[in-house]
Design a protein around this motif. Structure first.
Motif, PDB file in Angstrom:
ATOM      1  N   ILE A 222      40.523  51.102  40.929  1.00  0.00           N
ATOM      2  CA  ILE A 222      40.755  50.522  42.235  1.00  0.00           C
ATOM      3  C   ILE A 222      39.437  49.459  42.377  1.00  0.00           C
ATOM      4  CG2 ILE A 222      40.338  50.763  45.149  1.00  0.00           C
ATOM      5  CD1 ILE A 222      41.628  53.536  44.605  1.00  0.00           C
ATOM      6  N   ASN A 223      38.413  49.769  42.216  1.00  0.00           N
ATOM      7  CA  ASN A 223      37.359  48.655  42.405  1.00  0.00           C
ATOM      8  C   ASN A 223      37.569  47.410  41.250  1.00  0.00           C
ATOM      9  OD1 ASN A 223      36.079  49.682  44.565  1.00  0.00           O
ATOM     10  ND2 ASN A 223      34.584  50.842  43.195  1.00  0.00           N
ATOM     11  N   LYS A 224      38.215  47.817  40.271  1.00  0.00           N
ATOM     12  CA  LYS A 224      38.375  46.805  38.904  1.00  0.00           C
ATOM     13  C   LYS A 224      39.512  45.817  39.611  1.00  0.00           C
ATOM     14  CE  LYS A 224      37.138  48.964  34.586  1.00  0.00           C
ATOM     15  NZ  LYS A 224      37.901  49.221  33.548  1.00  0.00           N
ATOM     16  N   GLU A 225      40.338  46.497  40.031  1.00  0.00           N
ATOM     17  CA  GLU A 225      41.591  45.781  40.778  1.00  0.00           C
ATOM     18  C   GLU A 225      41.191  44.861  41.858  1.00  0.00           C
ATOM     19  OE1 GLU A 225      44.655  48.568  41.512  1.00  0.00           O
ATOM     20  OE2 GLU A 225      44.837  48.877  39.555  1.00  0.00           O
ATOM     21  N   ARG A 226      40.374  45.423  42.871  1.00  0.00           N
ATOM     22  CA  ARG A 226      39.865  44.736  44.003  1.00  0.00           C
ATOM     23  C   ARG A 226      38.875  43.485  43.426  1.00  0.00           C
ATOM     24  NH1 ARG A 226      37.521  47.629  49.153  1.00  0.00           N
ATOM     25  NH2 ARG A 226      37.710  45.862  50.743  1.00  0.00           N
ATOM     26  N   ALA A 227      38.187  43.875  42.343  1.00  0.00           N
ATOM     27  CA  ALA A 227      37.148  42.762  41.921  1.00  0.00           C
ATOM     28  C   ALA A 227      38.142  41.396  41.428  1.00  0.00           C
ATOM     29  CB  ALA A 227      36.227  43.231  41.117  1.00  0.00           C
TER      30      ALA A 227
ATOM     31  N   LYS B 211      41.223  40.591  42.089  1.00  0.00           N
ATOM     32  CA  LYS B 211      41.786  39.717  43.163  1.00  0.00           C
ATOM     33  C   LYS B 211      40.877  39.062  43.978  1.00  0.00           C
ATOM     34  CE  LYS B 211      45.662  43.336  44.487  1.00  0.00           C
ATOM     35  NZ  LYS B 211      45.908  44.388  45.320  1.00  0.00           N
ATOM     36  N   THR B 212      39.636  39.810  44.308  1.00  0.00           N
ATOM     37  CA  THR B 212      38.609  38.971  44.472  1.00  0.00           C
ATOM     38  C   THR B 212      38.266  37.660  43.902  1.00  0.00           C
ATOM     39  OG1 THR B 212      37.777  40.641  45.666  1.00  0.00           O
ATOM     40  CG2 THR B 212      36.342  38.578  45.574  1.00  0.00           C
ATOM     41  N   ALA B 213      38.176  37.632  42.338  1.00  0.00           N
ATOM     42  CA  ALA B 213      38.053  36.814  41.724  1.00  0.00           C
ATOM     43  C   ALA B 213      39.157  35.620  41.522  1.00  0.00           C
ATOM     44  CB  ALA B 213      37.715  37.037  40.350  1.00  0.00           C
ATOM     45  N   VAL B 214      40.256  36.091  41.816  1.00  0.00           N
ATOM     46  CA  VAL B 214      41.288  35.076  41.810  1.00  0.00           C
ATOM     47  C   VAL B 214      41.264  34.393  43.098  1.00  0.00           C
ATOM     48  CG1 VAL B 214      43.923  34.857  42.170  1.00  0.00           C
ATOM     49  CG2 VAL B 214      42.633  36.441  40.395  1.00  0.00           C
ATOM     50  N   VAL B 215      41.071  35.010  44.310  1.00  0.00           N
ATOM     51  CA  VAL B 215      40.987  34.208  45.420  1.00  0.00           C
ATOM     52  C   VAL B 215      39.612  33.229  45.579  1.00  0.00           C
ATOM     53  CG1 VAL B 215      40.398  34.485  47.970  1.00  0.00           C
ATOM     54  CG2 VAL B 215      42.012  36.071  46.750  1.00  0.00           C
ATOM     55  N   GLU B 216      38.685  33.658  45.085  1.00  0.00           N
ATOM     56  CA  GLU B 216      37.669  32.745  44.795  1.00  0.00           C
ATOM     57  C   GLU B 216      37.846  31.615  43.949  1.00  0.00           C
ATOM     58  OE1 GLU B 216      34.318  35.284  43.610  1.00  0.00           O
ATOM     59  OE2 GLU B 216      34.015  35.910  45.496  1.00  0.00           O
TER      60      GLU B 216
END
Length: 97
Positions: free
Chosen positions: A68-73, A75-80
């Protein structure tokens, strides 16, 4: 306390101790100890099964949390990255004007 009373108490203690040792060393007592030990071993086996199950579940939960944390990271990287691109485009627009 009189000497006779002290001697009587001592003799009673020796008798009680000797009888106690004989009772504790008897075949019936040994069977009782064996049954108690067997019950403790069964309980230990049961407890170890539960502990193993809990450990396996904890490992599964931990692995899922890491995923879950990998997927969230990600997604955050894509948004950034998208925000960075938009900021760069906006900056270019201002420099052109």
């Amino acid at each position: 306390m009189s000497t006779q009373k002290k001697t009587g108490i001592f003799a009673g203690g020796v008798l009680f101790g000797t009888a106690g040792i004989k009772i504790l060393a008897s075949d019936d007592a040994k069977k009782f100890y064996a049954n108690c030990t067997a019950a403790v071993l069964r309980a230990k086996s049961c407890v170890m099964k539960v502990v193993t199950s809990v450990q396996e579940n904890a490992e599964d939960i931990y692995a899922e949390a890491q995923q879950i944390n990998k997927e969230r990271a990600a997604k955050t990287a894509v948004v950034e990255d998208e925000d960075t691109e938009e900021t760069a485009e906006t900056a270019e627009d201002f420099t052109e004007e």
